[in-house]
Design an enzyme around this catalytic site. Structure first.
Site, short mmCIF file in Angstrom:
data_model
loop_
_atom_site.label_atom_id
_atom_site.label_comp_id
_atom_site.label_asym_id
_atom_site.label_seq_id
_atom_site.Cartn_x
_atom_site.Cartn_y
_atom_site.Cartn_z
N ARG A 1 0.25 7.95 7.67
CA ARG A 1 -1.17 8.09 7.35
C ARG A 1 -1.98 6.85 7.71
NH1 ARG A 1 -2.11 11.12 1.70
NH2 ARG A 1 -1.71 9.03 0.91
N LYS A 2 -1.36 5.88 8.37
CA LYS A 2 -2.08 4.67 8.77
C LYS A 2 -1.88 4.43 10.27
CE LYS A 2 -4.09 3.39 4.99
NZ LYS A 2 -4.18 4.79 4.53
N PHE B 1 -8.82 -4.22 -9.98
CA PHE B 1 -7.78 -3.56 -9.18
C PHE B 1 -6.43 -3.94 -9.77
CE2 PHE B 1 -6.25 -2.98 -4.47
CZ PHE B 1 -5.41 -1.95 -4.88
N GLU C 1 10.62 11.57 6.93
CA GLU C 1 9.31 11.44 6.26
C GLU C 1 9.52 10.99 4.82
OE1 GLU C 1 6.83 11.95 8.22
OE2 GLU C 1 7.75 13.13 9.82
N ASP D 1 -2.24 5.76 -6.39
CA ASP D 1 -2.58 6.57 -5.22
C ASP D 1 -1.29 7.08 -4.58
OD1 ASP D 1 -3.96 7.75 -3.17
OD2 ASP D 1 -4.41 5.90 -2.10
N ALA D 2 -1.29 8.32 -4.15
CA ALA D 2 -0.13 8.87 -3.45
C ALA D 2 -0.02 8.25 -2.07
CB ALA D 2 -0.25 10.39 -3.35
N LYS E 1 -5.72 -4.34 0.78
CA LYS E 1 -6.32 -3.92 2.04
C LYS E 1 -7.26 -5.00 2.55
CE LYS E 1 -7.41 0.52 2.39
NZ LYS E 1 -8.07 1.84 2.16
N ASP F 1 0.91 4.17 1.39
CA ASP F 1 1.27 4.73 2.70
C ASP F 1 2.24 3.83 3.44
OD1 ASP F 1 -0.41 6.93 2.33
OD2 ASP F 1 -2.13 5.92 3.22
N LYS F 2 2.05 2.52 3.32
CA LYS F 2 2.95 1.59 3.99
C LYS F 2 4.32 1.51 3.32
CE LYS F 2 1.35 0.66 7.64
NZ LYS F 2 2.16 1.26 8.68
N GLU G 1 14.38 15.73 9.13
CA GLU G 1 15.52 16.21 9.90
C GLU G 1 16.29 15.01 10.45
OE1 GLU G 1 12.38 18.58 9.28
OE2 GLU G 1 12.22 17.39 11.11
N ASP H 1 6.26 10.35 20.52
CA ASP H 1 5.18 9.82 19.68
C ASP H 1 5.36 8.31 19.51
OD1 ASP H 1 3.72 12.09 19.21
OD2 ASP H 1 4.75 12.59 17.34
N LYS I 1 10.93 7.84 13.21
CA LYS I 1 11.28 8.60 14.40
C LYS I 1 12.12 7.77 15.35
CE LYS I 1 6.96 11.24 14.14
NZ LYS I 1 5.69 11.55 14.80
N HIS J 1 0.85 -1.19 0.00
CA HIS J 1 0.00 0.00 0.00
C HIS J 1 0.89 1.24 0.00
CE1 HIS J 1 -2.64 3.14 1.58
NE2 HIS J 1 -3.66 2.41 1.17
N LYS K 1 11.73 10.71 20.27
CA LYS K 1 10.40 11.18 19.89
C LYS K 1 9.35 10.35 20.61
CE LYS K 1 12.85 13.18 16.56
NZ LYS K 1 14.33 13.17 16.62
#
Length: 437
Positions: free
Chosen positions: A288-289, A274, A76, A282-283, A209, A50-51, A89, A315, A309, A48, A313
């Site tokens: 995003r997941k 598909f 990123e 798809d971008a 998915k 995003d992955k 960074e 997060d 990260k 995918h 961090k």
């Protein structure tokens, strides 16, 4: 490179363990009071878009940590048709050939030919990396506790890399102490990838998915109501063939048969064809997941992503620590369903707040659990990084199929080595059947 996949036999064994956990599960709150409730979680395959980005960001992080464990990384990734951009960074003493890392990840995922719409050899790679802000770096390297002269020990040295709140969750729905819907959704996506890689279903392509809807009765998983699977495929295969193969060779190999019935609905590629997938269709973007990465929506989320990260961090590191706490609390028998929120201030070592929620399933008072957490867990970033061994290059393998409940990986935050001490301190008996870890 290690791939976060299981063999078919391991998946079948996991399905059996899911049934065992499902039969043992107790819960409370909204689910317990509702006669009939439906809950849905989704997962995505490693192909995918995003992955793809999450894996690249974590592969860059691993490459940096391999030579410089003290590096600060916030990497990123974005992708679209024929292109990948890596930015962010990074402050480090080592050098990483980022374009080479990118192409290795894309190749390993399975985008190896132009017929897939995207491939490792010909995709463009752009890199825009700068050093971490000196203002942020100074607060991380010298926490407020140190600057104000209140330093107690070496773990007070490092401050949190950002403000924010992080959530940890565990429940007795599965032996991995994860919610059943996300556990099954991940299993289906892992099985898709395995069937593609081993050419058991040769027409499958990397993008895909899954989505699983579980019907609960008074807080217990009762049956699977709906399974949705969308998978990229070769152009020459028919929709009927795909639907049959996905039902028989994917879903039924993962979902316990006791949870399926004649009314379970299957939707396979419900949009139709598909063929075009991945970054061509798809971008993609790192982070995003975040619900797929955590608890499938069953728990709250602080909003921060994980991939790319380093451990300063919070997060990432504090979310891992929160899962470690939650899993040990449930494994210890202090509660059957547990959520913890941690919050931090940038540049400060100690958490600003700790909140616990047992959803009415606690076997001791919530305040007792909170006190035991403060006694048995050090939740300062430096202590978390040491306890959970977060200065090692272990993160690429977490970037697909969830960061939690991973019995296919030896992840420190999934261990339950604090459960016995917690149970003894609280005077309860740990529920042996679900204290795996």
């Amino acid at each position: 490179m290690t791939r976060p996949l299981k063999s078919k036999n391991m998946l079948l064994a996991h399905s059996t363990r899911l049934v065992e956990g499902w039969l043992l599960m107790e819960t409370g709150g909204t689910f317990a009071s509702a006669e009939r409730t439906f809950f849905t979680s989704e997962s995505v395959t490693e192909g995918h878009p995003d992955k793809v980005c999450d894996q690249i960001s974590d592969a860059v992080l691993d490459a940096v940590l391999r030579d410089d464990p003290d590096a600060h990384v916030a990497c990123e990734t974005a992708t679209t048709t024929g292109m990948i951009i890596v930015f962010g960074e990074i402050s480090t003493s080592t050098y990483v050939d980022i374009p080479a890392v990118v192409r290795e990840v894309v190749r390993d995922i399975g985008y190896t030919h132009s017929k897939f719409g995207f491939d490792a050899k010909t995709c463009g790679v752009m890199v825009a990396i700068k050093e971490q802000s000196l203002e942020i770096s100074s607060g991380v390297e010298q926490a407020l506790e140190v600057r104000e002269g209140h330093k107690v020990d070496r773990f007070d040295q490092i401050g949190a890399g950002d403000q924010g709140m992080m959530i940890g969750f565990a429940c007795r729905e599965t032996p991995d102490l994860m919610p059943l819907p996300i556990s099954l959704a991940h299993g289906i996506c892992r099985r898709l990838a395995e069937a593609r890689r081993e050419e058991e279903i040769a027409y499958l392509r990397p993008d895909g998915k899954s989505q699983v809807t579980v019907e609960y009765r008074h807080g217990r998983p009762h049956r699977i109501d709906t399974v949705v699977v969308s998978t990229q495929h070769a152009d020459e295969v028919s929709n009927d063939r795909i639907a049959q193969d996905v039902r028989d060779l994917i879903v039924r190999q993962v979902v316990p048969k006791e949870l399926l019935d004649d009314e379970t609905r299957f939707y396979v590629n419900p949009s139709g064809r598909f063929v075009m997938g991945g970054p061509m269709a798809d971008a993609g973007l790192t982070g995003r997941k975040i619900i797929v990465d955590t608890y499938g929506g069953m728990a709250r989320h602080g909003g921060g992503a994980f991939s790319g990260k380093d451990g300063t961090k919070v997060d990432r590191s504090a979310a891992y620590a929160a899962r470690f706490v939650a899993k040990n609390v449930v494994a210890a028998g202090l509660a059957d369903r547990f959520e913890i929120q941690l919050s931090y201030a940038i540049g400060v070592a100690h958490p600003v707040s700790i909140m616990v929620e047992t959803f009415g399933t606690g076997h001791v008072a919530d305040e007792t659990i909170r006190s035991l957490i403060e006694e048995h867990f050090d939740l300062r970033p430096a202590a978390i990084m040491e306890t959970l061994e977060l200065r090692r290059p272990i993160f690429r393998q977490t970037a697909s199929y969830g960061h939690f409940g991973r019995n296919d990986l030896d992840l420190p935050w999934e261990r339950t080595d604090k459960a016995s001490a917690l149970a003894t301190a609280a005077g309860v008996s740990a529920p042996e059947a679900v204290s795996a870890g």
